[in-house]
Scaffold this motif. Structure first.
Motif, short mmCIF file in Angstrom:
data_model
loop_
_atom_site.label_atom_id
_atom_site.label_comp_id
_atom_site.label_asym_id
_atom_site.label_seq_id
_atom_site.Cartn_x
_atom_site.Cartn_y
_atom_site.Cartn_z
N SER A 67 1.02 -1.18 0.06
CA SER A 67 -0.05 -0.06 -0.01
C SER A 67 1.08 1.21 0.04
CB SER A 67 -0.83 -0.10 1.33
OG SER A 67 -1.73 -1.12 1.16
N VAL A 68 1.64 1.36 -0.91
CA VAL A 68 3.02 2.43 -0.95
C VAL A 68 2.08 3.83 -1.01
CG1 VAL A 68 4.74 3.55 -2.50
CG2 VAL A 68 4.51 0.97 -2.16
N PHE A 69 1.21 3.75 -1.77
CA PHE A 69 0.35 5.18 -1.91
C PHE A 69 -0.72 5.45 -0.86
CE2 PHE A 69 2.23 4.06 -5.94
CZ PHE A 69 3.14 5.00 -5.93
N GLY A 70 -0.96 4.64 0.21
CA GLY A 70 -1.87 4.92 1.12
C GLY A 70 -3.12 3.87 0.75
N PHE A 71 -3.13 3.35 -0.26
CA PHE A 71 -4.35 2.27 -0.44
C PHE A 71 -3.45 0.99 -1.25
CE2 PHE A 71 -3.80 5.41 -3.88
CZ PHE A 71 -3.72 4.73 -4.81
N PRO A 72 -4.50 0.14 -1.28
CA PRO A 72 -3.90 -1.22 -1.71
C PRO A 72 -3.49 -1.15 -3.23
CG PRO A 72 -5.83 -1.61 -0.71
CD PRO A 72 -5.82 -0.45 -0.61
N ASN A 73 -2.27 -1.57 -3.72
CA ASN A 73 -1.53 -1.27 -4.92
C ASN A 73 -2.44 -1.82 -5.86
OD1 ASN A 73 0.71 -0.06 -3.69
ND2 ASN A 73 1.89 -2.23 -3.71
N PRO A 74 -2.97 -3.14 -5.73
CA PRO A 74 -4.03 -3.56 -7.03
C PRO A 74 -4.86 -2.59 -7.47
CG PRO A 74 -3.86 -5.09 -5.21
CD PRO A 74 -3.03 -3.92 -4.51
#
Length: 150
Positions: A67-74
């Motif tokens: 979750s690099v950007f604060g939400f799940p990457n998918p």
């Protein structure tokens, strides 16, 4: 008889964008549902894509890298692969895109390529796992990057 016109549409690229987009979207959807299932049922146990300590999704999805950007990457994949499908279908329908569009599309694909390379390194060297759905994403993102730039 009128002269023949040469069709300069990148049909092979268009077909690849659609196929890769569908495959990538399915992988992103599977990972997103796994993440939402884990959030809704924290005591449910291992995800359906957890096969062994080496081949699993849970460790990747639960890590900060997942979750690099604060939400799940998918979620990035859910939106990004739809763009690939739309561009491919538009080309097949006869659309012609301006140079700026291709540069913007290539920039998005380049971001995806770099992000996937980073995630591969994180998965293998930091987390010590191979996520099956992540690997599907890797397999379609890398050739898509080269196909768009060639």
């Amino acid at each position: 008889m009128p002269p023949r016109t040469i069709d300069s549409r990148p049909t092979v690229l268009a077909v690849w964008l659609v196929i890769a987009g569908v495959i990538g979207w399915i992988a992103a959807f599977a990972l997103t549902t796994e993440k939402f299932h884990a959030l809704a049922n924290p005591d449910a146990g291992p995800a359906s894509c957890d096969f062994s300590p080496l081949v699993q999704c849970t460790k990747n999805l639960d890590s900060w890298q997942g979750s690099v950007f604060g939400f799940p990457n998918p979620i990035l994949g859910l939106t990004g692969w739809v763009a690939s499908i739309v561009v491919g279908m538009a080309i097949l329908a006869g659309a012609r895109f301006a140079r700026w569009f291709w540069l913007a599309f290539a920039a998005g694909i380049t971001f995806a390529f770099g992000f996937v390379l980073w995630l591969i390194g994180q998965s293998i060297f930091s987390l010590g796992t191979l996520c099956p759905w992540c690997m599907v994403t890797w397999v379609v993102t890398i050739p898509t990057f080269y196909a768009v730039w060639v």
